[in-house]
Write an enzyme that holds these catalytic residues in place. Structure first.
Site, short mmCIF file in Angstrom:
data_model
loop_
_atom_site.label_atom_id
_atom_site.label_comp_id
_atom_site.label_asym_id
_atom_site.label_seq_id
_atom_site.Cartn_x
_atom_site.Cartn_y
_atom_site.Cartn_z
N ARG A 44 33.92 37.81 38.01
CA ARG A 44 33.29 38.87 38.81
C ARG A 44 32.73 39.96 37.91
O ARG A 44 33.26 40.19 36.81
CB ARG A 44 34.32 39.49 39.77
CG ARG A 44 34.89 38.51 40.78
CD ARG A 44 35.75 39.25 41.80
NE ARG A 44 34.92 40.04 42.67
CZ ARG A 44 34.58 39.68 43.92
NH1 ARG A 44 35.05 38.58 44.46
NH2 ARG A 44 33.78 40.44 44.63
N HIS A 60 36.28 32.61 39.08
CA HIS A 60 35.19 33.50 39.49
C HIS A 60 35.14 34.66 38.50
O HIS A 60 36.05 35.48 38.47
CB HIS A 60 35.46 33.99 40.92
CG HIS A 60 34.35 34.80 41.51
ND1 HIS A 60 34.31 35.14 42.83
CD2 HIS A 60 33.22 35.32 40.96
CE1 HIS A 60 33.21 35.84 43.09
NE2 HIS A 60 32.54 35.98 41.95
N GLU A 104 27.98 24.24 48.02
CA GLU A 104 29.36 24.40 48.48
C GLU A 104 29.29 25.14 49.80
O GLU A 104 28.80 26.28 49.86
CB GLU A 104 30.19 25.18 47.46
CG GLU A 104 31.62 25.41 47.96
CD GLU A 104 32.51 26.09 46.94
OE1 GLU A 104 32.24 26.00 45.73
OE2 GLU A 104 33.49 26.72 47.38
N ASN A 146 41.23 26.81 42.21
CA ASN A 146 40.75 28.11 41.77
C ASN A 146 41.98 28.94 41.32
O ASN A 146 42.89 29.18 42.12
CB ASN A 146 40.01 28.79 42.93
CG ASN A 146 39.51 30.17 42.57
OD1 ASN A 146 40.23 30.94 41.95
ND2 ASN A 146 38.31 30.50 42.99
N THR A 202 34.95 36.69 48.37
CA THR A 202 33.56 36.38 48.70
C THR A 202 33.36 36.40 50.21
O THR A 202 34.11 35.76 50.94
CB THR A 202 33.19 34.99 48.14
OG1 THR A 202 33.66 34.90 46.80
CG2 THR A 202 31.69 34.78 48.17
N HIS A 244 36.81 27.96 50.76
CA HIS A 244 37.10 29.34 51.15
C HIS A 244 38.05 29.34 52.34
O HIS A 244 37.73 28.80 53.40
CB HIS A 244 35.85 30.16 51.51
CG HIS A 244 36.04 31.60 51.15
ND1 HIS A 244 36.63 32.49 51.99
CD2 HIS A 244 35.81 32.24 49.99
CE1 HIS A 244 36.73 33.66 51.37
NE2 HIS A 244 36.24 33.52 50.16
N HIS A 260 43.78 34.01 41.09
CA HIS A 260 44.85 34.94 41.45
C HIS A 260 46.04 34.91 40.50
O HIS A 260 46.91 35.78 40.57
CB HIS A 260 45.24 34.75 42.92
CG HIS A 260 44.09 35.14 43.80
ND1 HIS A 260 43.41 36.32 43.62
CD2 HIS A 260 43.46 34.49 44.81
CE1 HIS A 260 42.42 36.39 44.48
NE2 HIS A 260 42.43 35.29 45.23
N ARG A 272 37.79 41.94 37.79
CA ARG A 272 39.06 42.37 38.38
C ARG A 272 40.18 41.33 38.16
O ARG A 272 41.34 41.67 38.23
CB ARG A 272 38.92 42.67 39.86
CG ARG A 272 38.67 41.47 40.73
CD ARG A 272 38.72 41.81 42.20
NE ARG A 272 37.54 42.53 42.63
CZ ARG A 272 37.10 42.51 43.89
NH1 ARG A 272 37.76 41.84 44.81
NH2 ARG A 272 36.02 43.15 44.23
N GLU A 288 32.25 30.41 39.04
CA GLU A 288 31.52 31.10 40.10
C GLU A 288 31.09 32.45 39.55
O GLU A 288 31.88 33.14 38.89
CB GLU A 288 32.44 31.38 41.29
CG GLU A 288 32.97 30.16 41.97
CD GLU A 288 34.01 30.54 43.02
OE1 GLU A 288 34.32 31.73 43.19
OE2 GLU A 288 34.52 29.63 43.65
N1 PXP Z 1 34.71 28.84 46.91
C1 PXP Z 1 34.12 30.03 46.60
C2 PXP Z 1 32.65 30.05 46.37
C3 PXP Z 1 34.89 31.21 46.47
O1 PXP Z 1 34.26 32.37 46.15
C4 PXP Z 1 36.27 31.14 46.63
C5 PXP Z 1 37.10 32.38 46.43
O2 PXP Z 1 37.02 32.79 45.12
C6 PXP Z 1 36.84 29.89 46.93
C7 PXP Z 1 36.04 28.77 47.09
C8 PXP Z 1 38.31 29.73 47.13
O3 PXP Z 1 38.69 30.44 48.27
P1 PXP Z 1 40.24 30.64 48.59
O4 PXP Z 1 40.81 31.46 47.49
O5 PXP Z 1 40.22 31.32 49.91
O6 PXP Z 1 40.83 29.25 48.64
#
Ligand code: PXP
Length: 242
Positions: free
Chosen positions: A46, A44, A152, A8, A102, A192, A11, A50, A71
């Protein structure tokens, strides 16, 4: 089957948006993650935009060789933005403006009536659908009834178990929910809050096919570079299942 790693890259975009400039470029990060062995890229989109922007998703869809997973919230605005781009996967997640990230899974028992037409719309555009849910049997059964391709599991609760506390009960919940989801024909993903320290026991759950990891990889990349950060995480996942 090795557990797949979805990286992901939200960031990277968070840092770009902090200055409102063009760098760092999340598309470049996605390509680097892909060449370091990422099996998929997740973003994601959003509602408040952001971090990831619509143009990021469009370009990623065109340039990636690995599947793109977007996402988003289960809203008509999100569908209008995402469906025309046709990512391989859409993961429906709960979203509130105040949250830092999330919080918890979708309550599919409560909102299945709202989700059904959205899932149908995504399927009509040949987009596979995953639901981000907590590892509870009733949520899994409803996800299966909604005829999505995957769930997930939210590993946030497991990840939040403070160091020193026993993660066994939450791991058991993840194991049982994974077994049930697989039995019901769902592909099983999890994510997550996973990091190099806590990923092992989750990756070792036999039914889990893919982990989505963002913050820990991008945070580590600031120190050691993205290539190294992706390779380290892939190695930690591979070691856990030896
Ligand atoms: N899975 C989902 C559904 C999420 O919303 C996120 C955060 O955007 C992640 C995985 C990844 O989480 P993390 O950034 O804590 O690894």
């Amino acid at each position: 089957m090795p557990v797949r790693l979805g990286v992901n890259i939200d960031h990277v975009a968070t840092i770009r948006q902090a200055r409102g400039v063009h760098e760092p470029e999340p598309v470049a990060a996605a390509l680097l993650a892909q060449s370091a062995g990422a099996n998929g890229i997740t973003v994601h989109l959003r509602a408040d935009r952001r971090h990831i922007q619509d143009r990021d998703v469009k370009i990623l869809k065109d340039v990636l060789a690995v599947p793109l997973n977007v996402e988003c919230a289960a809203t008509s605005e999100a569908m209008e933005a995402v469906i025309p781009i046709k990512p391989a996967w859409v993961t429906l997640v709960p979203e509130t403006r105040e949250e830092l990230t999330t919080q918890g899974g979708l309550d599919v028992l409560f909102i299945h009536g709202h989700l059904r037409p959205i899932i149908r719309e995504l399927h009509a555009s040949e987009i596979r659908v995953s639901l981000f849910i907590d590892p509870h049997a009733e949520q899994v059964k409803m996800a299966a009834k909604l005829e999505v391709e995957a769930v997930e599991f939210n590993t946030g609760v497991y990840a939040d178990v403070t160091p020193g506390s026993d993660p066994t009960p939450e791991l058991s919940r993840l194991r049982e929910a994974s077994r049930l989801a697989s039995k019901l024909g769902l592909k099983v993903l999890a994510g997550h809050g996973l990091n190099l320290q806590n990923v092992g026991p989750v990756a070792a759950i036999p039914e889990i096919e893919e982990l989505n990891i963002g913050h820990a990889i991008i945070g580590r990349a600031i120190l050691v570079g993205l290539d190294a950060a992706v390779r380290e995480m892939s190695a930690a996942i591979a070691e856990s299942i030896l």
